[in-house]
Design an enzyme around this catalytic site. Structure first.
Site, PDB file in Angstrom:
ATOM      1  N   CYS A  73     -17.763   4.870  -4.134  1.00 19.36           N
ATOM      2  CA  CYS A  73     -17.303   4.192  -2.799  1.00 19.36           C
ATOM      3  C   CYS A  73     -16.219   5.270  -2.064  1.00 19.36           C
ATOM      4  O   CYS A  73     -14.759   5.760  -2.780  1.00 19.36           O
ATOM      5  CB  CYS A  73     -16.724   2.397  -3.939  1.00 19.36           C
TER       6      CYS A  73
ATOM      7  N   CYS B 155     -18.833  -5.883   0.443  1.00 22.84           N
ATOM      8  CA  CYS B 155     -17.991  -6.397  -0.475  1.00 22.84           C
ATOM      9  C   CYS B 155     -16.362  -6.887  -0.015  1.00 22.84           C
ATOM     10  O   CYS B 155     -15.726  -6.147   1.089  1.00 22.84           O
ATOM     11  CB  CYS B 155     -18.155  -5.124  -1.269  1.00 22.84           C
TER      12      CYS B 155
ATOM     13  N   CYS C  41     -21.051   3.383  -0.943  1.00 21.39           N
ATOM     14  CA  CYS C  41     -19.667   1.989  -0.389  1.00 21.39           C
ATOM     15  C   CYS C  41     -19.094   2.200   0.678  1.00 21.39           C
ATOM     16  O   CYS C  41     -19.146   3.590   0.152  1.00 21.39           O
ATOM     17  CB  CYS C  41     -19.176   0.902  -1.274  1.00 21.39           C
TER      18      CYS C  41
ATOM     19  N   ARG D 299     -15.911  -7.805  -8.978  1.00 22.46           N
ATOM     20  CA  ARG D 299     -15.620  -6.591  -9.484  1.00 22.46           C
ATOM     21  C   ARG D 299     -13.576  -6.512 -10.226  1.00 22.46           C
ATOM     22  O   ARG D 299     -12.668  -7.552  -9.309  1.00 22.46           O
ATOM     23  CB  ARG D 299     -15.659  -5.628  -8.972  1.00 22.46           C
TER      24      ARG D 299
ATOM     25  N   CYS E 265       0.802  -1.037  -0.259  1.00 25.31           N
ATOM     26  CA  CYS E 265       0.259  -0.066   0.145  1.00 25.31           C
ATOM     27  C   CYS E 265       0.978   0.906  -0.100  1.00 25.31           C
ATOM     28  O   CYS E 265       1.588   1.339   0.763  1.00 25.31           O
ATOM     29  CB  CYS E 265      -1.189   0.195   1.074  1.00 25.31           C
TER      30      CYS E 265
HETATM   31  N1  SAM Z   1      -7.898   1.294   5.062  1.00 25.51           N
HETATM   32  C1  SAM Z   1      -8.724   0.646   4.723  1.00 25.51           C
HETATM   33  C2  SAM Z   1      -8.391  -1.081   4.464  1.00 25.51           C
HETATM   34  O1  SAM Z   1      -7.437  -1.082   4.719  1.00 25.51           O
HETATM   35  O2  SAM Z   1      -9.127  -1.557   4.706  1.00 25.51           O
HETATM   36  C3  SAM Z   1      -9.481   0.468   3.457  1.00 25.51           C
HETATM   37  C4  SAM Z   1      -8.522   1.215   1.956  1.00 25.51           C
HETATM   38  S1  SAM Z   1      -7.414   0.195   1.602  1.00 25.51           S
HETATM   39  C5  SAM Z   1      -6.651   1.430   0.500  1.00 25.51           C
HETATM   40  C6  SAM Z   1      -8.512  -0.723   0.525  1.00 25.51           C
HETATM   41  C7  SAM Z   1      -7.882  -2.202  -0.015  1.00 25.51           C
HETATM   42  O3  SAM Z   1      -7.144  -1.456  -1.164  1.00 25.51           O
HETATM   43  C8  SAM Z   1      -6.930  -2.935   0.377  1.00 25.51           C
HETATM   44  O4  SAM Z   1      -7.640  -4.144   1.319  1.00 25.51           O
HETATM   45  C9  SAM Z   1      -6.522  -3.884  -0.725  1.00 25.51           C
HETATM   46  O5  SAM Z   1      -7.512  -4.805  -1.132  1.00 25.51           O
HETATM   47  C10 SAM Z   1      -6.698  -2.605  -1.637  1.00 25.51           C
HETATM   48  N2  SAM Z   1      -5.890  -1.800  -2.288  1.00 25.51           N
HETATM   49  C11 SAM Z   1      -4.465  -0.528  -1.104  1.00 25.51           C
HETATM   50  N3  SAM Z   1      -3.141  -0.826  -2.002  1.00 25.51           N
HETATM   51  C12 SAM Z   1      -2.928  -1.753  -4.065  1.00 25.51           C
HETATM   52  C13 SAM Z   1      -2.690  -2.512  -4.013  1.00 25.51           C
HETATM   53  N4  SAM Z   1      -1.239  -0.842  -4.272  1.00 25.51           N
HETATM   54  N5  SAM Z   1      -2.545  -2.785  -5.559  1.00 25.51           N
HETATM   55  C14 SAM Z   1      -3.649  -3.890  -5.043  1.00 25.51           C
HETATM   56  N6  SAM Z   1      -4.448  -3.413  -4.921  1.00 25.51           N
HETATM   57  C15 SAM Z   1      -4.176  -2.366  -3.532  1.00 25.51           C
HETATM   58  C1  DTB Z   2     -10.776  -2.566  -3.363  1.00 22.47           C
HETATM   59  O1  DTB Z   2     -10.815  -3.982  -3.278  1.00 22.47           O
HETATM   60  N1  DTB Z   2      -9.784  -2.033  -4.686  1.00 22.47           N
HETATM   61  C2  DTB Z   2      -9.655  -0.129  -4.681  1.00 22.47           C
HETATM   62  C3  DTB Z   2     -11.118  -0.016  -3.506  1.00 22.47           C
HETATM   63  N2  DTB Z   2     -11.139  -1.328  -2.936  1.00 22.47           N
HETATM   64  C4  DTB Z   2     -10.929   0.445  -2.735  1.00 22.47           C
HETATM   65  C5  DTB Z   2      -8.490   0.407  -3.469  1.00 22.47           C
HETATM   66  C6  DTB Z   2      -7.475  -0.252  -4.264  1.00 22.47           C
HETATM   67  C7  DTB Z   2      -6.641   0.735  -4.700  1.00 22.47           C
HETATM   68  C8  DTB Z   2      -5.553   0.548  -5.537  1.00 22.47           C
HETATM   69  C9  DTB Z   2      -3.987   1.018  -4.333  1.00 22.47           C
HETATM   70  C10 DTB Z   2      -4.332   2.857  -4.747  1.00 22.47           C
HETATM   71  O2  DTB Z   2      -4.552   4.108  -5.792  1.00 22.47           O
HETATM   72  O3  DTB Z   2      -3.784   3.585  -3.929  1.00 22.47           O
HETATM   73 FE1  SF4 Z   3      -3.418   1.006   3.395  1.00 21.98          FE
HETATM   74 FE2  SF4 Z   3      -5.307   0.495   4.220  1.00 21.98          FE
HETATM   75 FE3  SF4 Z   3      -3.973  -0.514   5.276  1.00 21.98          FE
HETATM   76 FE4  SF4 Z   3      -3.904   1.474   5.534  1.00 21.98          FE
HETATM   77  S1  SF4 Z   3      -4.615  -0.229   5.643  1.00 21.98           S
HETATM   78  S2  SF4 Z   3      -1.763   0.580   4.724  1.00 21.98           S
HETATM   79  S3  SF4 Z   3      -5.037   2.522   3.534  1.00 21.98           S
HETATM   80  S4  SF4 Z   3      -4.585  -0.584   3.301  1.00 21.98           S
END
Ligand code: SAM
Ligand code: DTB
Ligand code: SF4
Length: 342
Positions: free
Chosen positions: A115, A206, A146, A278, A78
């Site tokens: 979302c 979701c 969402c 999705r 992330c």
């Molecule tokens: N912070 C919250 C959490 O982690 O549940 C919500 C936002 S988080 C960015 C949502 C989801 O985005 C993560 O669980 C992950 O599956 C997806 N995600 C984050 N970074 C990604 C990446 N570089 N490539 C693909 N999916 C990513």
């Molecule tokens: C999910 O499964 N994918 C989305 C949404 N839920 C929140 C997030 C993808 C994040 C991809 C990396 C980014 O753009 O930071």
């Molecule tokens: Fe990224 Fe969510 Fe993990 Fe925080 S909790 S580092 S926003 S995927």
């Protein structure tokens, strides 16, 4: 049949029903799907897709990051984790007005779901009221709502439901046995607990994951089995292809074979036949042909809009061209409601 036989039969039947409920999809059965010859797998997935979605439409969901960066967690994929040097700046939460403007633009562009994502481990109680207002007002525009805000307590899930939230996104991300390679600041069980609170509050789930993080095929099957064995399985299943971001620990991995990504979509479709599957992050890196195969494999939802949370997504105009080229209809347009925020 004697009364005793009948009772015994009923007991045996109940036991077999319980077993089915406990584990509808053993990992070995899911892996056997992955291992099918490609065309056989695609045929099975198409059959399941057509039986459950005869219209064959594609849902357009638009994402907005309502709180970007500065996250305390250590998710290895992330860009928003504060501890990695990725160039993503920590920002404060958006104002309600900014969110409503983005929702209006999404609706005008043809999205039916909006979302809202926040870079939080979990929402603080002081943030909840503002998020609830966002949900209430976006919902009043006629959009499906969402949110993805991290771990939720039961009471927070109830509050979001009362505000009119339709779906809560919280991903399992990967198989239980691969999880500790990716994240150490929270447990797999924490994720399952949040999903439980979301269900108890009456929200739709979701939930999906990410592929291409260095996991094995068996581990991809393990993720899908976890999702498919949730009872009930999620209404929405985002399958993300890892977007490799410089500065994150998962940057620089060998890329996944694109056909393996298509297989993952097909297996999700077969094991969760009524879910919206999705085709989520990673489309920009995929090209049209792989995306077309994903639709053939049963994907029927996309993130629509030029940005995911922090990384690029295909331009909406390019998506319209692609959907047109493939002759894919989109899910019914939302009509602006009289009196709704404009
Ligand atoms: N912070 C919250 C959490 O982690 O549940 C919500 C936002 S988080 C960015 C949502 C989801 O985005 C993560 O669980 C992950 O599956 C997806 N995600 C984050 N970074 C990604 C990446 N570089 N490539 C693909 N999916 C990513
Ligand atoms: C999910 O499964 N994918 C989305 C949404 N839920 C929140 C997030 C993808 C994040 C991809 C990396 C980014 O753009 O930071
Ligand atoms: Fe990224 Fe969510 Fe993990 Fe925080 S909790 S580092 S926003 S995927």
């Amino acid at each position: 049949m004697q009364a005793n036989d009948t009772q015994q039969h009923a007991v045996q039947f109940q036991a077999s029903v319980k077993k089915i409920e406990a584990e509808t999809w053993p990992v070995d059965d899911v892996l056997a799907l992955f291992d099918l010859p490609f065309n056989d797998l695609m045929f099975k997935a198409q059959t399941a897709h057509r039986a459950n979605f005869p219209d064959g439409d594609v849902e357009l969901a638009t994402l907005l990051s309502i709180k970007t960066g500065g996250c305390e967690e250590d998710c290895g994929y992330c860009p928003q984790a504060a501890r990695y040097d990725t160039g993503v700046e920590a920002k404060k939460m958006l104002d309600v007005r900014e969110v409503l403007d983005a929702a209006k633009a999404a609706r005008e562009n043809g999205a039916t779901r909006f979302c809202m994502g926040a870079a939080w481990r979990s929402p603080k109680d002081r943030d909840m009221e503002k998020v609830e207002t966002m949900v209430r007002e976006v919902k009043a525009m006629g959009l499906e709502t969402c949110a993805t805000l991290g771990m939720l307590k039961e009471e927070q899930a109830q509050r979001l439901a009362a505000a009119g939230l339709d779906y809560y996104n919280h991903n399992l991300d990967t198989a239980p046995e691969f999880y500790s390679n990716v994240i150490s600041t929270r447990e797999y069980q924490d994720r399952l607990d949040t999903l439980g609170h979301v269900r108890t509050a009456g929200l739709k789930v979701c939930c999906g994951g990410i592929v291409g993080m260095g996991e094995s095929r068996r581990q991809r099957a393990g993720l899908i089995a976890q999702l498919a064995n949730l009872n009930p399985y999620p209404e929405s299943v985002p399958v993300n292809h890892l977007v490799q971001v410089e500065g994150t620990p998962l940057h620089g991995l060998d890329p996944l074979d694109p056909l393996e990504f298509v297989r993952t979509i097909a297996v999700a479709r077969i094991t969760m036949p009524k879910a919206r599957v999705r085709l989520s992050a990673g489309r920009r890196q995929m090209g049209e042909a792989v995306q077309a195969m994903c639709f053939l494999a049963g994907a029927n939802s996309i993130f629509y809009g030029d940005k995911l949370l922090t990384t690029e997504n295909p331009e909406a105009a390019d998506d319209r061209v692609l959907l047109d080229k493939l002759g894919l209809k989109t899910r019914g347009k939302v009509e602006a409601k009289a009196g709704s925020c404009s």
